[in-house]
Design an enzyme around this catalytic site. Structure first.
Site, PDB file in Angstrom:
ATOM      1  N   ASP A 103       0.818  -1.220   0.000  1.00 51.25           N
ATOM      2  CA  ASP A 103       0.000   0.000   0.000  1.00 51.25           C
ATOM      3  C   ASP A 103       0.849   1.266   0.000  1.00 51.25           C
ATOM      4  O   ASP A 103       0.471   2.278   0.599  1.00 51.25           O
ATOM      5  CB  ASP A 103      -0.965   0.024   1.201  1.00 51.25           C
ATOM      6  CG  ASP A 103      -1.758  -1.253   1.329  1.00 51.25           C
ATOM      7  OD1 ASP A 103      -2.243  -1.725   0.294  1.00 51.25           O
ATOM      8  OD2 ASP A 103      -1.869  -1.778   2.444  1.00 51.25           O
ATOM      9  N   GLU A 104       1.998   1.222  -0.655  1.00 54.40           N
ATOM     10  CA  GLU A 104       2.881   2.390  -0.681  1.00 54.40           C
ATOM     11  C   GLU A 104       2.473   3.387  -1.767  1.00 54.40           C
ATOM     12  O   GLU A 104       3.105   4.432  -1.908  1.00 54.40           O
ATOM     13  CB  GLU A 104       4.343   1.960  -0.921  1.00 54.40           C
ATOM     14  CG  GLU A 104       4.962   1.110   0.181  1.00 54.40           C
ATOM     15  CD  GLU A 104       4.779  -0.380  -0.082  1.00 54.40           C
ATOM     16  OE1 GLU A 104       4.045  -0.720  -1.048  1.00 54.40           O
ATOM     17  OE2 GLU A 104       5.346  -1.193   0.653  1.00 54.40           O
ATOM     18  N   LYS A 117       1.802   2.146  -5.081  1.00 56.24           N
ATOM     19  CA  LYS A 117       2.421   1.592  -6.293  1.00 56.24           C
ATOM     20  C   LYS A 117       1.582   1.865  -7.529  1.00 56.24           C
ATOM     21  O   LYS A 117       2.116   2.058  -8.606  1.00 56.24           O
ATOM     22  CB  LYS A 117       2.614   0.068  -6.153  1.00 56.24           C
ATOM     23  CG  LYS A 117       3.724  -0.304  -5.181  1.00 56.24           C
ATOM     24  CD  LYS A 117       4.042  -1.781  -5.234  1.00 56.24           C
ATOM     25  CE  LYS A 117       3.032  -2.656  -4.541  1.00 56.24           C
ATOM     26  NZ  LYS A 117       2.917  -2.474  -3.088  1.00 56.24           N
ATOM     27  N   GLY A 124      -4.123  -4.905  -4.562  1.00 55.21           N
ATOM     28  CA  GLY A 124      -5.126  -3.996  -5.105  1.00 55.21           C
ATOM     29  C   GLY A 124      -4.460  -2.707  -5.537  1.00 55.21           C
ATOM     30  O   GLY A 124      -3.730  -2.111  -4.769  1.00 55.21           O
ATOM     31  N   HIS A 125      -4.643  -2.339  -6.793  1.00 57.47           N
ATOM     32  CA  HIS A 125      -4.059  -1.097  -7.295  1.00 57.47           C
ATOM     33  C   HIS A 125      -5.172  -0.201  -7.802  1.00 57.47           C
ATOM     34  O   HIS A 125      -6.032  -0.654  -8.535  1.00 57.47           O
ATOM     35  CB  HIS A 125      -3.108  -1.365  -8.466  1.00 57.47           C
ATOM     36  CG  HIS A 125      -1.862  -2.098  -8.063  1.00 57.47           C
ATOM     37  ND1 HIS A 125      -0.945  -2.550  -8.964  1.00 57.47           N
ATOM     38  CD2 HIS A 125      -1.382  -2.426  -6.861  1.00 57.47           C
ATOM     39  CE1 HIS A 125       0.041  -3.144  -8.327  1.00 57.47           C
ATOM     40  NE2 HIS A 125      -0.206  -3.093  -7.053  1.00 57.47           N
ATOM     41  N   THR A 139      -5.886 -11.679   3.615  1.00 58.81           N
ATOM     42  CA  THR A 139      -6.972 -11.099   2.829  1.00 58.81           C
ATOM     43  C   THR A 139      -8.076 -12.127   2.569  1.00 58.81           C
ATOM     44  O   THR A 139      -9.092 -11.805   1.961  1.00 58.81           O
ATOM     45  CB  THR A 139      -6.443 -10.582   1.467  1.00 58.81           C
ATOM     46  OG1 THR A 139      -5.861 -11.687   0.772  1.00 58.81           O
ATOM     47  CG2 THR A 139      -5.399  -9.499   1.649  1.00 58.81           C
ATOM     48  N   ARG A 195       3.746 -29.656  -4.454  1.00 58.46           N
ATOM     49  CA  ARG A 195       3.661 -30.367  -5.739  1.00 58.46           C
ATOM     50  C   ARG A 195       2.318 -31.058  -5.966  1.00 58.46           C
ATOM     51  O   ARG A 195       2.240 -32.128  -6.547  1.00 58.46           O
ATOM     52  CB  ARG A 195       4.830 -31.356  -5.878  1.00 58.46           C
ATOM     53  CG  ARG A 195       6.157 -30.613  -5.995  1.00 58.46           C
ATOM     54  CD  ARG A 195       7.330 -31.501  -5.837  1.00 58.46           C
ATOM     55  NE  ARG A 195       7.453 -31.928  -4.457  1.00 58.46           N
ATOM     56  CZ  ARG A 195       8.558 -32.454  -3.942  1.00 58.46           C
ATOM     57  NH1 ARG A 195       9.619 -32.615  -4.686  1.00 58.46           N
ATOM     58  NH2 ARG A 195       8.610 -32.806  -2.676  1.00 58.46           N
ATOM     59  N   GLN A 239       2.354  -6.218  -2.834  1.00 60.14           N
ATOM     60  CA  GLN A 239       2.695  -6.169  -1.408  1.00 60.14           C
ATOM     61  C   GLN A 239       4.009  -5.387  -1.176  1.00 60.14           C
ATOM     62  O   GLN A 239       4.323  -4.508  -1.951  1.00 60.14           O
ATOM     63  CB  GLN A 239       2.763  -7.566  -0.797  1.00 60.14           C
ATOM     64  CG  GLN A 239       1.417  -8.276  -0.727  1.00 60.14           C
ATOM     65  CD  GLN A 239       1.079  -9.083  -1.956  1.00 60.14           C
ATOM     66  OE1 GLN A 239       1.925  -9.747  -2.509  1.00 60.14           O
ATOM     67  NE2 GLN A 239      -0.168  -9.045  -2.388  1.00 60.14           N
ATOM     68  N   ARG A 294     -10.257  -2.813   4.879  1.00 57.91           N
ATOM     69  CA  ARG A 294      -9.846  -2.709   6.284  1.00 57.91           C
ATOM     70  C   ARG A 294      -9.091  -1.400   6.533  1.00 57.91           C
ATOM     71  O   ARG A 294      -8.359  -0.924   5.667  1.00 57.91           O
ATOM     72  CB  ARG A 294      -8.924  -3.877   6.661  1.00 57.91           C
ATOM     73  CG  ARG A 294      -9.639  -5.194   6.776  1.00 57.91           C
ATOM     74  CD  ARG A 294      -8.681  -6.282   7.171  1.00 57.91           C
ATOM     75  NE  ARG A 294      -7.752  -6.614   6.096  1.00 57.91           N
ATOM     76  CZ  ARG A 294      -6.783  -7.509   6.207  1.00 57.91           C
ATOM     77  NH1 ARG A 294      -6.592  -8.136   7.348  1.00 57.91           N
ATOM     78  NH2 ARG A 294      -5.990  -7.783   5.197  1.00 57.91           N
ATOM     79  N   LEU A 345       3.911  12.441   0.380  1.00 55.06           N
ATOM     80  CA  LEU A 345       4.587  13.439   1.212  1.00 55.06           C
ATOM     81  C   LEU A 345       3.586  14.478   1.712  1.00 55.06           C
ATOM     82  O   LEU A 345       3.681  14.963   2.838  1.00 55.06           O
ATOM     83  CB  LEU A 345       5.683  14.117   0.370  1.00 55.06           C
ATOM     84  CG  LEU A 345       6.602  15.087   1.089  1.00 55.06           C
ATOM     85  CD1 LEU A 345       7.454  14.364   2.125  1.00 55.06           C
ATOM     86  CD2 LEU A 345       7.506  15.823   0.103  1.00 55.06           C
ATOM     87  N   ASP A 346       2.588  14.779   0.880  1.00 54.27           N
ATOM     88  CA  ASP A 346       1.601  15.811   1.218  1.00 54.27           C
ATOM     89  C   ASP A 346       0.816  15.483   2.478  1.00 54.27           C
ATOM     90  O   ASP A 346       0.304  16.388   3.138  1.00 54.27           O
ATOM     91  CB  ASP A 346       0.638  16.032   0.041  1.00 54.27           C
ATOM     92  CG  ASP A 346      -0.019  14.740  -0.399  1.00 54.27           C
ATOM     93  OD1 ASP A 346       0.681  13.890  -0.983  1.00 54.27           O
ATOM     94  OD2 ASP A 346      -1.219  14.565  -0.129  1.00 54.27           O
ATOM     95  N   SER A 351       6.075  11.627  -5.537  1.00 55.02           N
ATOM     96  CA  SER A 351       4.669  11.792  -5.890  1.00 55.02           C
ATOM     97  C   SER A 351       4.014  12.722  -4.875  1.00 55.02           C
ATOM     98  O   SER A 351       4.160  12.533  -3.672  1.00 55.02           O
ATOM     99  CB  SER A 351       4.012  10.411  -5.878  1.00 55.02           C
ATOM    100  OG  SER A 351       2.630  10.531  -5.722  1.00 55.02           O
ATOM    101  N   THR A 352       3.276  13.722  -5.353  1.00 60.05           N
ATOM    102  CA  THR A 352       2.729  14.719  -4.431  1.00 60.05           C
ATOM    103  C   THR A 352       1.199  14.784  -4.415  1.00 60.05           C
ATOM    104  O   THR A 352       0.627  15.656  -3.765  1.00 60.05           O
ATOM    105  CB  THR A 352       3.297  16.118  -4.768  1.00 60.05           C
ATOM    106  OG1 THR A 352       3.015  16.397  -6.134  1.00 60.05           O
ATOM    107  CG2 THR A 352       4.795  16.180  -4.524  1.00 60.05           C
TER     108      THR A 352
HETATM  109  P1  IMP Z   1      -2.394 -12.923   2.339  1.00 61.17           P
HETATM  110  O1  IMP Z   1      -1.440 -12.416   1.310  1.00 61.17           O
HETATM  111  O2  IMP Z   1      -3.838 -12.756   1.967  1.00 61.17           O
HETATM  112  O3  IMP Z   1      -2.065 -14.327   2.784  1.00 61.17           O
HETATM  113  O4  IMP Z   1      -2.203 -12.011   3.658  1.00 61.17           O
HETATM  114  C1  IMP Z   1      -1.022 -12.068   4.439  1.00 61.17           C
HETATM  115  C2  IMP Z   1      -0.645 -10.690   4.970  1.00 61.17           C
HETATM  116  O5  IMP Z   1      -0.271  -9.858   3.867  1.00 61.17           O
HETATM  117  C3  IMP Z   1      -1.770  -9.934   5.690  1.00 61.17           C
HETATM  118  O6  IMP Z   1      -1.204  -9.138   6.710  1.00 61.17           O
HETATM  119  C4  IMP Z   1      -2.343  -9.029   4.597  1.00 61.17           C
HETATM  120  O7  IMP Z   1      -2.972  -7.899   5.140  1.00 61.17           O
HETATM  121  C5  IMP Z   1      -1.075  -8.669   3.863  1.00 61.17           C
HETATM  122  N1  IMP Z   1      -1.314  -8.304   2.470  1.00 61.17           N
HETATM  123  C6  IMP Z   1      -1.550  -9.127   1.412  1.00 61.17           C
HETATM  124  N2  IMP Z   1      -1.683  -8.425   0.276  1.00 61.17           N
HETATM  125  C7  IMP Z   1      -1.521  -7.136   0.600  1.00 61.17           C
HETATM  126  C8  IMP Z   1      -1.505  -5.926  -0.167  1.00 61.17           C
HETATM  127  O8  IMP Z   1      -1.660  -5.907  -1.395  1.00 61.17           O
HETATM  128  N3  IMP Z   1      -1.291  -4.773   0.540  1.00 61.17           N
HETATM  129  C9  IMP Z   1      -1.059  -4.779   1.876  1.00 61.17           C
HETATM  130  N4  IMP Z   1      -1.052  -5.877   2.630  1.00 61.17           N
HETATM  131  C10 IMP Z   1      -1.279  -7.049   1.997  1.00 61.17           C
END
Ligand code: IMP
Length: 429
Positions: free
Chosen positions: A13-14, A16, A40-41, A130, A144, A223, A302, A331-332, A412-413
């Site tokens: 969630d930076e 991206k 999620g983007h 998730t 496998r 991630q 969440r 940064l803003d 990015s601002t």
């Molecule tokens: P999973 O990837 O659904 O197994 O979740 C494992 C951990 O990774 C949990 O803490 C999720 O909140 C976190 N996580 C998975 N995908 C993302 C993402 O795209 N952004 C932020 N956290 C994520």
């Protein structure tokens, strides 16, 4: 020409989405190589919002090739409905523009069920996944017993694969108090997945050809480094390698085909799900960052946990993730705060540390050592050149670079794609 790998340097969630979109305009091929629809983007193009999960960000731009590599775990129904959703927004997604690795492992209902059953059984020590079945699908790949996309065509072996999968899952389900699943159910799911076969290709070869033809390739990570299965805050991590090295194995190119890694880094820190978070602010500062930064998960909705910038953690991500340059985002959100804190070291059981301890219990006892720095009163929102930034904001950025050991290539601002200060074009470094 070049290949750029984009990774998150924190817990995901930076921001991206915006950076990847900016870069995908300059790339001919865009590749997802790990994770799945847990990511999620959000992209905003000409005022239109697109929410992508499994599809590479390039799909929204005409003329690009989007690749889902073998390192992804693929929920066929999630992919098909995302394609439909995109079409509903007027985006053309066809077998000409989207290519899916033949050997990508499938996420089926048994994986989603197991994810949920385990989290429920874990109670207070749940990971906070998730719930998409990501972990169990990777377990089956390594064990496998996964069914991979091209296996749908392999009529000689498909029945034995289903039997093997169910022998494993039904034993686990029974232990967790759930009903067993029949082979018929899995057969029906696999049948429903068949439309995805239209998109399959030897994607590793397409990538080799694209590089040979001098095309720009963007590897889009999901991630962040601290959610990496090896380098993250284990066990509170996702089930794939999120560091840049994963782009090679997860798409079928050699490491020398990756020219540079851009680490997307938020100017403060957030985390969704459980696990250690040394700089977390469960107070009005955390509240403020969350509100101003609209810190709610794209996939699960969440509320994200929020805290100060942790330079120790990002430095570790730079080192383990092979990050060459940073793209600093949001940064803003720090505008107008009187003072800001940056974590410059940890104290653990009386010992000063410049890295995260490995043991889970020690990680939870980490105390951040902060440097307090002066904030800025002006706005950085929408700035497109250094000259538009308050002097203290520039100082903050310079200090972050110095502490984490990587220079900023992009700043990015705002969520708008053009509100970006470009220091160096990542495709030409
Ligand atoms: P999973 O990837 O659904 O197994 O979740 C494992 C951990 O990774 C949990 O803490 C999720 O909140 C976190 N996580 C998975 N995908 C993302 C993402 O795209 N952004 C932020 N956290 C994520």
């Amino acid at each position: 020409m070049g290949s750029v790998v984009v990774v998150g340097s924190q817990w995901g969630d930076e921001g991206k989405g915006k950076i990847v979109d900016w870069l995908s305009e300059r790339a001919e091929v865009i590749v997802r190589y790990q994770g799945g629809h847990n990511a999620g983007h959000t992209l905003v193009i000409d005022g239109v919002k697109y929410k992508l999960s499994l599809l590479p960000s390039g799909v929204v731009r005409p003329g690009k090739t989007s690749i889902i590599g073998n390192g992804v775990v693929l929920d066929p129904q999630a992919l098909l409905s995302e394609i439909e959703k995109m079409r509903g927004q007027g985006v053309e997604v066809s077998p000409d523009t989207l290519k899916v690795a033949e050997n990508v492992p499938l996420i089926l209902s048994v994986h989603r069920d197991l994810d949920g059953l385990r989290e429920k059984a874990a109670g207070a020590s749940a990971i906070g996944t998730t719930g998409r079945g990501i972990g169990p699908a990777y377990e089956d790949k390594v064990g496998r017993r996964a069914v991979r996309l091209a296996d749908l065509n392999d009529t000689d072996t498909i029945e034995s694969r289903i039997d093997r999968l169910l022998a494993h899952h039904n034993a686990l389900r029974t232990g967790l108090g759930a009903d067993p699943v029949s082979a018929e159910t899995i057969r029906a799911e696999l049948e429903a997945a068949r439309p995805v076969l239209a998109y399959t290709a030897p994607t590793w070869r397409l990538l080799r050809e694209a590089r040979g033809a001098g095309k720009n390739i963007l590897f889009e990570g999901a991630q962040g480094a601290m959610l990496d299965i090896d380098h993250g805050t284990y066990p509170f991590v996702t089930s794939s390698n999120t560091v840049a090295g994963s782009a090679a194995a997860g798409s079928g190119v050699g490491p020398s085909s990756l020219d540079m890694t851009l680490g997307i880094t938020k100017a403060y820190t957030t985390r969704v799900g459980n696990g250690p978070f040394p700089t977390e602010q469960t107070n009005e500062i955390g509240q403020l960052l969350g509100e101003r930064g609209a810190e709610f998960g794209t996939v699960t909705g969440r509320k994200r946990r929020c805290g100060w910038f942790d330079a120790v953690m990002v430095r570790q991500a730079v080192e383990t993730g092979g990050i060459d340059r940073l793209a600093l985002t949001k940064l803003d959100v720090l505008d107008g705060l009187d003072e800001l804190k940056i974590c410059v070291a940890y104290e653990v059981d009386g010992e000063r540390m410049d890295r995260l301890p490995v043991e889970t219990a020690r990680q939870s006892r980490v105390q951040p050592i902060y440097e307090t720095i002066k904030g800025w009163s002006g706005s950085t929102y929408g700035a497109r050149s250094w000259g538009e930034l308050p002097a203290e904001a520039v100082k903050y950025v310079r200090h972050v670079e110095e502490l984490v050991g990587a220079p900023v290539a992009m700043l990015s601002t705002s969520p708008e794609r053009d509100d970006t200060i470009l220091v160096e074009d990542p495709f030409h470094i």
